[in-house]
Design a protein around this motif. Sequence first.
Motif, PDB file in Angstrom:
ATOM      1  N   THR A 129      32.542-106.908  31.269  1.00 25.57           N
ATOM      2  CA  THR A 129      33.433-105.582  31.053  1.00 25.57           C
ATOM      3  C   THR A 129      34.130-105.261  32.270  1.00 25.57           C
ATOM      4  O   THR A 129      33.631-105.855  33.231  1.00 25.57           O
ATOM      5  N   VAL A 130      34.860-104.384  32.175  1.00 24.23           N
ATOM      6  CA  VAL A 130      35.491-103.824  33.270  1.00 24.23           C
ATOM      7  C   VAL A 130      35.802-102.119  32.969  1.00 24.23           C
ATOM      8  O   VAL A 130      36.002-101.924  31.986  1.00 24.23           O
ATOM      9  N   ALA A 131      35.431-101.412  34.183  1.00 25.55           N
ATOM     10  CA  ALA A 131      35.756-100.155  33.956  1.00 25.55           C
ATOM     11  C   ALA A 131      37.445-100.017  33.546  1.00 25.55           C
ATOM     12  O   ALA A 131      38.202-100.471  34.470  1.00 25.55           O
ATOM     13  N   PRO A 132      37.859 -99.070  32.768  1.00 30.85           N
ATOM     14  CA  PRO A 132      39.172 -98.832  32.284  1.00 30.85           C
ATOM     15  C   PRO A 132      39.965 -98.292  33.510  1.00 30.85           C
ATOM     16  O   PRO A 132      41.292 -98.843  33.694  1.00 30.85           O
ATOM     17  N   ASP A 133      39.344 -97.613  34.676  1.00 31.84           N
ATOM     18  CA  ASP A 133      40.384 -97.213  35.553  1.00 31.84           C
ATOM     19  C   ASP A 133      40.646 -98.189  36.693  1.00 31.84           C
ATOM     20  O   ASP A 133      41.395 -98.077  37.373  1.00 31.84           O
ATOM     21  N   THR A 134      39.843 -99.528  36.582  1.00 32.38           N
ATOM     22  CA  THR A 134      39.929-100.498  37.411  1.00 32.38           C
ATOM     23  C   THR A 134      40.917-101.565  36.516  1.00 32.38           C
ATOM     24  O   THR A 134      41.259-102.478  37.661  1.00 32.38           O
ATOM     25  N   LEU A 135      41.255-101.548  35.605  1.00 30.97           N
ATOM     26  CA  LEU A 135      42.181-102.493  34.856  1.00 30.97           C
ATOM     27  C   LEU A 135      43.373-102.619  35.717  1.00 30.97           C
ATOM     28  O   LEU A 135      43.814-103.991  35.588  1.00 30.97           O
ATOM     29  N   PRO A 136      44.092-101.771  35.862  1.00 26.43           N
ATOM     30  CA  PRO A 136      45.226-101.947  36.656  1.00 26.43           C
ATOM     31  C   PRO A 136      45.308-103.063  37.771  1.00 26.43           C
ATOM     32  O   PRO A 136      46.286-103.834  38.198  1.00 26.43           O
ATOM     33  N   ALA A 137      44.190-102.912  38.440  1.00 28.16           N
ATOM     34  CA  ALA A 137      43.774-103.863  39.688  1.00 28.16           C
ATOM     35  C   ALA A 137      43.707-105.231  39.256  1.00 28.16           C
ATOM     36  O   ALA A 137      44.137-106.130  40.103  1.00 28.16           O
ATOM     37  N   ILE A 138      43.358-105.483  37.859  1.00 27.18           N
ATOM     38  CA  ILE A 138      43.510-106.926  37.560  1.00 27.18           C
ATOM     39  C   ILE A 138      44.402-107.283  36.441  1.00 27.18           C
ATOM     40  O   ILE A 138      44.544-108.512  36.072  1.00 27.18           O
ATOM     41  N   ALA A 139      45.525-106.365  36.423  1.00 28.18           N
ATOM     42  CA  ALA A 139      46.387-106.536  35.411  1.00 28.18           C
ATOM     43  C   ALA A 139      47.172-107.703  35.300  1.00 28.18           C
ATOM     44  O   ALA A 139      47.501-108.419  34.591  1.00 28.18           O
ATOM     45  N   THR A 140      47.806-108.061  36.713  1.00 28.66           N
ATOM     46  CA  THR A 140      48.329-108.996  37.079  1.00 28.66           C
ATOM     47  C   THR A 140      47.898-110.509  36.724  1.00 28.66           C
ATOM     48  O   THR A 140      48.526-111.712  36.296  1.00 28.66           O
ATOM     49  N   MET A 141      46.658-110.384  37.071  1.00 26.50           N
ATOM     50  CA  MET A 141      45.825-111.691  36.956  1.00 26.50           C
ATOM     51  C   MET A 141      45.487-111.917  35.423  1.00 26.50           C
ATOM     52  O   MET A 141      45.595-112.990  34.890  1.00 26.50           O
ATOM     53  N   LEU A 142      45.332-110.894  34.762  1.00 22.01           N
ATOM     54  CA  LEU A 142      45.183-111.175  33.295  1.00 22.01           C
ATOM     55  C   LEU A 142      46.361-111.658  32.822  1.00 22.01           C
ATOM     56  O   LEU A 142      46.230-112.534  31.692  1.00 22.01           O
ATOM     57  N   ILE A 143      47.466-111.192  33.013  1.00 19.29           N
ATOM     58  CA  ILE A 143      48.816-111.707  32.564  1.00 19.29           C
ATOM     59  C   ILE A 143      49.063-113.008  32.657  1.00 19.29           C
ATOM     60  O   ILE A 143      49.359-113.762  31.807  1.00 19.29           O
ATOM     61  N   ASP A 144      48.659-113.456  33.949  1.00 13.43           N
ATOM     62  CA  ASP A 144      48.994-114.700  34.405  1.00 13.43           C
ATOM     63  C   ASP A 144      47.854-115.686  33.527  1.00 13.43           C
ATOM     64  O   ASP A 144      48.187-116.703  32.953  1.00 13.43           O
ATOM     65  N   VAL A 145      46.574-115.294  33.348  1.00 12.73           N
ATOM     66  CA  VAL A 145      45.767-116.141  32.518  1.00 12.73           C
ATOM     67  C   VAL A 145      45.868-115.923  31.036  1.00 12.73           C
ATOM     68  O   VAL A 145      46.140-117.162  30.510  1.00 12.73           O
ATOM     69  N   LEU A 146      46.567-114.753  30.550  1.00 16.90           N
ATOM     70  CA  LEU A 146      46.893-114.861  29.100  1.00 16.90           C
ATOM     71  C   LEU A 146      47.978-115.518  28.726  1.00 16.90           C
ATOM     72  O   LEU A 146      47.992-116.581  27.839  1.00 16.90           O
ATOM     73  N   PHE A 147      49.142-115.652  29.629  1.00 18.62           N
ATOM     74  CA  PHE A 147      50.394-116.207  29.245  1.00 18.62           C
ATOM     75  C   PHE A 147      50.640-117.442  30.092  1.00 18.62           C
ATOM     76  O   PHE A 147      51.877-118.152  29.535  1.00 18.62           O
ATOM     77  N   TYR A 148      50.236-117.863  31.210  1.00 18.49           N
ATOM     78  CA  TYR A 148      50.928-118.811  32.087  1.00 18.49           C
ATOM     79  C   TYR A 148      49.979-119.805  32.493  1.00 18.49           C
ATOM     80  O   TYR A 148      50.283-120.881  33.349  1.00 18.49           O
ATOM     81  N   PRO A 191      38.544-110.578  41.256  1.00 21.92           N
ATOM     82  CA  PRO A 191      37.579-110.023  42.134  1.00 21.92           C
ATOM     83  C   PRO A 191      36.509-109.697  41.610  1.00 21.92           C
ATOM     84  O   PRO A 191      36.179-109.090  40.483  1.00 21.92           O
ATOM     85  N   SER A 192      35.184-110.238  42.228  1.00 19.28           N
ATOM     86  CA  SER A 192      33.837-110.040  41.819  1.00 19.28           C
ATOM     87  C   SER A 192      33.548-108.839  41.549  1.00 19.28           C
ATOM     88  O   SER A 192      32.496-108.512  40.590  1.00 19.28           O
ATOM     89  N   ASP A 193      34.020-107.853  42.276  1.00 17.24           N
ATOM     90  CA  ASP A 193      33.286-106.461  42.394  1.00 17.24           C
ATOM     91  C   ASP A 193      33.980-105.556  41.291  1.00 17.24           C
ATOM     92  O   ASP A 193      33.527-104.556  40.987  1.00 17.24           O
ATOM     93  N   LEU A 194      34.964-106.048  40.664  1.00 16.87           N
ATOM     94  CA  LEU A 194      35.540-105.389  39.374  1.00 16.87           C
ATOM     95  C   LEU A 194      35.049-105.760  38.148  1.00 16.87           C
ATOM     96  O   LEU A 194      35.097-105.104  37.316  1.00 16.87           O
ATOM     97  N   LEU A 195      34.458-107.153  38.000  1.00 16.40           N
ATOM     98  CA  LEU A 195      34.128-107.752  36.643  1.00 16.40           C
ATOM     99  C   LEU A 195      32.650-107.219  36.493  1.00 16.40           C
ATOM    100  O   LEU A 195      31.745-107.624  37.389  1.00 16.40           O
ATOM    101  N   LEU A 196      32.018-106.634  35.537  1.00 18.23           N
ATOM    102  CA  LEU A 196      30.761-106.284  35.257  1.00 18.23           C
ATOM    103  C   LEU A 196      30.149-107.030  34.281  1.00 18.23           C
ATOM    104  O   LEU A 196      30.806-107.304  33.002  1.00 18.23           O
ATOM    105  N   THR A 197      28.857-107.453  34.499  1.00 19.35           N
ATOM    106  CA  THR A 197      28.083-108.352  33.593  1.00 19.35           C
ATOM    107  C   THR A 197      26.607-107.863  33.656  1.00 19.35           C
ATOM    108  O   THR A 197      26.225-106.792  34.124  1.00 19.35           O
ATOM    109  N   SER A 198      25.804-108.578  32.595  1.00 20.67           N
ATOM    110  CA  SER A 198      24.344-108.153  32.554  1.00 20.67           C
ATOM    111  C   SER A 198      23.863-108.524  34.015  1.00 20.67           C
ATOM    112  O   SER A 198      24.277-109.310  34.724  1.00 20.67           O
TER     113      SER A 198
END
Length: 269
Positions: A129-148, A191-198
């Motif tokens: 999971t990721v905190a909603p307020d940090t989502l913009p910091a990984i938005a570019t990476m998400l788009i790359d993974v999802l579409f490219y 970035p490992s510090d933005l992705l949260l897991t158990s």
Amino acid sequence: ELPPSEFMQVADSTWLVLSVVSNGRAPSGSQATGVTKIARSVIVPLAEHHVSVLMLSTYQTDFILVRERDLPVVIHTLAGEFDIYREESGECVPVTCDDVSNGFLKPKPAASPTLHPVQSPQTRFCVLTVAPDTLPAIATMLIDVLFYSHSPPREAGTSSQDLDSITFFAFSLIEGYISIVMDAETQKRFPSDLLLTSSTGELWRMVRIGGQPLGFDECGIVAQIAEPLATADISAYYISTFNFDHALVPEEGIAEVIQLLQQRQESGR
């Protein structure tokens, strides 16, 4: 609200979301317990009444989608085990069988469900999971993974019970809560510090159900996996899609899961 498009196929049914809560409260744990905990009391009974379901596990909880037209059967099937509420203007209102406007028709006995082939790729996955307020910091990476960054699709007809790897990335945003499933190699790009897991940081392995597109009409697909895992008290993180259904199980339990499912396949023949 999406405009009509030749590139988009839309199922003609309207689906409603069911969520199972304990003592009137949503699960508060940091990781979803998966379909195991609700298999016996929800998924299997609905399959027995020939109700198709779509399953969506998230980092926070699990959701079951049922067709709106199946609501009478769903309510009558579950009313003996659960207190059922509907949400109206943010308030939970009790539902009784009498509230179902189009009545209840006893479903026809369902034929034995098809036992679809189960594949287990070697890919290791992370549930995050990721905190909603940090989502913009990984938005570019998400788009790359999802579409490219997708690998070329496999040739038609290529099928194996022991896939080396599988391309799978799931992102959901539900009521402000974000859930992400990605393979362990893709996780290294973020970035490992933005992705949260158990706290254990456990990895998951996948079993994928289906040898051809499953569609949305067949019932019993989730139960095919959930029922034997519930019997063995093995947790699972489940995601239904049009083509396949996917169950993620803790990596250390994958051998037992495969054995259980193979036994079910053999007993169903």
